[in-house]
Design a protein around this motif. Structure first.
Motif, short mmCIF file in Angstrom:
data_model
loop_
_atom_site.label_atom_id
_atom_site.label_comp_id
_atom_site.label_asym_id
_atom_site.label_seq_id
_atom_site.Cartn_x
_atom_site.Cartn_y
_atom_site.Cartn_z
N MET A 13 36.74 48.84 31.88
CA MET A 13 37.42 47.79 32.60
C MET A 13 37.26 47.98 34.11
O MET A 13 37.05 49.08 34.57
CB MET A 13 38.90 47.77 32.22
N ALA A 14 37.44 46.92 34.84
CA ALA A 14 37.16 46.92 36.28
C ALA A 14 38.33 47.45 37.10
O ALA A 14 39.49 47.35 36.70
CB ALA A 14 36.83 45.50 36.73
N ARG A 15 37.98 48.01 38.25
CA ARG A 15 38.96 48.45 39.25
C ARG A 15 38.95 47.40 40.35
O ARG A 15 37.94 47.22 41.04
CB ARG A 15 38.56 49.82 39.78
N ILE A 16 40.09 46.71 40.53
CA ILE A 16 40.15 45.53 41.40
C ILE A 16 41.26 45.69 42.43
O ILE A 16 42.34 46.20 42.13
CB ILE A 16 40.40 44.26 40.56
N LEU A 17 40.99 45.23 43.65
CA LEU A 17 41.98 45.23 44.73
C LEU A 17 42.32 43.77 45.07
O LEU A 17 41.43 42.96 45.27
CB LEU A 17 41.42 45.92 45.98
#
Length: 187
Positions: free
Chosen positions: A1-5
């Protein structure tokens, strides 16, 4: 899964509400998401994230100075990653061409000034938060609402954000990250 800011600046709270909605939606899909309010001192670098979404409200025909400054300072990192921008503005509700052109001009001025040109951009209707306005702002907003046949009872607040549109924006961004990841890992 993605790491998003998710980065935002919110004067009266609707942009923050939208940012938190996006965070919760992405978290429920299993992504690692951090939320950064530009009014706090806990500013993070976008370098450690796979994707970044930036959001801000339009006030007096521009975006908050702290948002402009942060994007300018991080435009290089933002330009090297999948990014998106959302704008919050009551003018979105008006279907006249002149108002839509004005909003487009405000956005384009922001992008030129910050030297960041995200591929994904969306404008959401905000809210009339009469309970959060000072005396003068409340009067001005009431007059503007009345002139357009809008909600002018200052004893309550009005929310116009389409959560369906916010969900679509969030899902499209996540899908674009997933697609990029699949392309990078394809033989």
């Amino acid at each position: 899964m993605a790491r998003i800011l998710i980065v935002y600046e919110s004067k009266y709270g609707q942009t923050e509400k939208i940012a938190k909605f996006i965070v919760n939606r992405m978290l429920s899909q299993g992504h690692s998401v951090n939320l950064m309010n530009l009014r706090t001192k806990d500013l993070q670098s976008p370098a450690n994230y796979e994707g970044i979404i930036v959001g801000g409200g339009v006030y007096m025909r521009s975006y908050p100075k702290s948002l402009v400054k942060w994007v300018q300072e991080n435009s290089r990192n933002l330009s090297q990653k999948p990014t998106a921008f959302f704008s919050v503005c009551l003018a979105v509700m008006q279907n006249d061409l002149r108002t839509q052109r004005d909003l487009h001009l405000i956005e384009n001025n922001f992008f030129k000034k910050t030297k960041w040109f995200p591929k994904r951009r969306e404008a959401f209707a905000g809210a009339l938060s009469y309970s959060k306005y000072g005396w003068l702002t409340k009067r001005v907003m009431k007059l503007m609402a009345q002139s357009r046949g809008g909600d002018s009872d200052t004893s309550r607040d009005y929310e116009y954000t389409s959560w369906k549109d916010v969900s679509r924006f969030s899902d499209n961004f996540v899908n674009s990250l997933r697609q990029m990841s699949n392309e990078m890992h394809a033989p």
